[in-house]
Scaffold this motif. Structure first.
Motif, mmCIF file in Angstrom:
data_model
loop_
_atom_site.group_PDB
_atom_site.id
_atom_site.type_symbol
_atom_site.label_atom_id
_atom_site.label_comp_id
_atom_site.label_asym_id
_atom_site.label_seq_id
_atom_site.Cartn_x
_atom_site.Cartn_y
_atom_site.Cartn_z
ATOM 1 N N PRO A 43 0.834 -1.209 0.000
ATOM 2 C CA PRO A 43 0.000 0.000 0.000
ATOM 3 C C PRO A 43 0.867 1.257 0.000
ATOM 4 O O PRO A 43 2.037 1.226 0.397
ATOM 5 C CB PRO A 43 -0.797 -0.122 1.306
ATOM 6 N N PRO A 44 0.315 2.377 -0.450
ATOM 7 C CA PRO A 44 1.088 3.626 -0.479
ATOM 8 C C PRO A 44 1.707 3.957 0.877
ATOM 9 O O PRO A 44 1.064 3.844 1.920
ATOM 10 C CB PRO A 44 0.041 4.667 -0.874
ATOM 11 N N ILE A 103 -7.886 0.569 -7.361
ATOM 12 C CA ILE A 103 -7.032 0.358 -8.531
ATOM 13 C C ILE A 103 -6.407 -1.028 -8.505
ATOM 14 O O ILE A 103 -6.391 -1.752 -9.515
ATOM 15 C CB ILE A 103 -5.937 1.443 -8.604
ATOM 16 N N GLN A 104 -5.877 -1.436 -7.360
ATOM 17 C CA GLN A 104 -5.247 -2.750 -7.285
ATOM 18 C C GLN A 104 -6.286 -3.876 -7.334
ATOM 19 O O GLN A 104 -5.990 -4.982 -7.785
ATOM 20 C CB GLN A 104 -4.376 -2.848 -6.037
ATOM 21 N N TYR A 150 -6.860 -3.388 1.552
ATOM 22 C CA TYR A 150 -6.050 -3.354 0.326
ATOM 23 C C TYR A 150 -5.655 -4.758 -0.117
ATOM 24 O O TYR A 150 -5.052 -5.495 0.671
ATOM 25 C CB TYR A 150 -4.797 -2.528 0.606
ATOM 26 N N ALA A 165 1.203 8.752 -3.873
ATOM 27 C CA ALA A 165 0.064 7.843 -3.963
ATOM 28 C C ALA A 165 -0.847 7.977 -2.746
ATOM 29 O O ALA A 165 -2.075 7.966 -2.869
ATOM 30 C CB ALA A 165 0.548 6.399 -4.105
ATOM 31 N N TRP A 200 -9.864 3.019 0.098
ATOM 32 C CA TRP A 200 -9.027 4.050 -0.509
ATOM 33 C C TRP A 200 -9.003 3.854 -2.025
ATOM 34 O O TRP A 200 -9.241 2.751 -2.524
ATOM 35 C CB TRP A 200 -7.600 3.979 0.029
ATOM 36 N N TYR A 201 -8.654 4.917 -2.728
ATOM 37 C CA TYR A 201 -8.595 4.851 -4.196
ATOM 38 C C TYR A 201 -7.591 3.789 -4.658
ATOM 39 O O TYR A 201 -7.870 3.036 -5.590
ATOM 40 C CB TYR A 201 -8.218 6.227 -4.753
ATOM 41 N N SER A 202 -6.422 3.709 -4.027
ATOM 42 C CA SER A 202 -5.428 2.711 -4.446
ATOM 43 C C SER A 202 -5.928 1.287 -4.186
ATOM 44 O O SER A 202 -5.546 0.358 -4.911
ATOM 45 C CB SER A 202 -4.086 2.943 -3.741
ATOM 46 N N ASP A 203 -6.775 1.086 -3.183
ATOM 47 C CA ASP A 203 -7.396 -0.228 -2.968
ATOM 48 C C ASP A 203 -8.189 -0.639 -4.209
ATOM 49 O O ASP A 203 -8.168 -1.797 -4.639
ATOM 50 C CB ASP A 203 -8.364 -0.198 -1.785
ATOM 51 N N ASP A 259 -4.762 9.207 -2.438
ATOM 52 C CA ASP A 259 -5.781 8.494 -1.657
ATOM 53 C C ASP A 259 -6.530 9.440 -0.728
ATOM 54 O O ASP A 259 -7.764 9.416 -0.641
ATOM 55 C CB ASP A 259 -5.132 7.387 -0.820
#
Length: 283
Positions: free
Chosen positions: A64-65, A224-225, A175, A71, A219-222, A75
């Protein structure tokens, strides 16, 4: 679009979690043991992929970031902007998208497909979505269990769109997002089934993941992945004879529904307005 509140959602996802944690069990054993709960009606459906062959999300996604990273700043910004969408049409869509039980979840892509998906009219497609949900959802758990990333509502102290689930979400890693993996896996499968509707289908798959940001649950990165895990899962599904058999039958069913000119059962204009609001997160 109406608000959705369904107690059965907790049970369905609990089955997935149990199977993910039961690493020593076979896939079918994990679901059989979890399905003894009297609340589960009908019995749980298993995925197409044997548990040991699921994509390894821990190997596929980066950590995670980190604190201080660009990143993480992104988020935090997406999370901050999403709070303004509470009680908007995007919030209502997030509540609906959070609920993974069938038959409700079967209609998620009906507007994007411009066709209904029901157990009566498209039984193979209906089953295809149910089984691939399990494969995509469980594929996120190696990374989720390892990183145990806290969810955004623990940081910003703001409400989530499914408050009855808050206690459970506090105890599960964020995540990558299983919801996002499921939504994009469905989108990739349906785009292959109906290539003429690919832009609409992929946009809905992206929106399904972003609903988790609007919900204040991821979160946004969660998200995306989660999409990346979806790609790996769908690639593996194409090596499954059972999946391919259901896929061919689903394609024929969808063509038959189109010949009958059946229309979606959802409020597609309201959904489009909600998705447009989601896009404001990136502006």
């Amino acid at each position: 679009m109406t608000r959705v509140s369904h107690p059965g959602w907790r049970v369905s996802w609990a089955v997935l979690v149990y199977a993910a944690l039961c690493a020593g069990c076979t896939r079918h054993q994990a679901f059989r043991h979890a399905a003894v709960a009297a609340e589960i009606r009908p019995p749980a459906v298993v995925g197409y992929l044997p548990f040991r062959t699921l994509p390894d999300s821990r190997a596929l996604v980066p950590p995670p970031p980190a604190e201080g990273s660009e990143a993480l700043a992104l988020d935090l910004e997406y999370s901050r902007r999403s709070l303004a969408l509470r009680d908007s049409p995007a919030w209502t869509l997030a509540i609906s998208d959070a609920y993974l039980m069938f038959p409700h979840a079967a209609g998620t892509f009906s507007c994007a497909l411009n066709a209904p998906i029901t157990e009566a009219d498209t039984p193979h497609l209906y089953l295809l979505l149910r089984r691939s949900l399990i494969d995509a959802g469980l594929s996120t758990y190696a990374a989720r269990n390892y990183y145990q990333r806290p969810r955004p509502f623990l940081s910003n102290k703001a409400p989530i769109c499914t408050p009855a689930e808050q206690g459970r979400l506090e105890e599960s890693g964020s995540y990558p997002s299983a919801h996002s993996a499921i939504g994009m896996a469905w989108a990739l499968i349906l785009a292959e089934l109906s290539p003429e509707r690919t832009p609409e289908i992929l946009a809905r798959g992206q929106a399904f993941g972003l609903s988790r940001v609007v919900c204040n649950a991821h979160w946004y990165s969660d998200v995306i992945q989660g999409r990346n895990i979806a790609s790996a899962t769908v690639a593996k599904l194409h090596a499954s004879p059972a999946f391919l058999s259901d896929f061919r039958a689903a394609k024929a069913e969808l063509a038959a529904v189109r010949r009958k000119d059946r229309k979606p059962l959802r409020a597609c204009r309201s959904e489009a307005a909600a998705v447009a609001l989601q896009r404001s997160l990136a502006q």
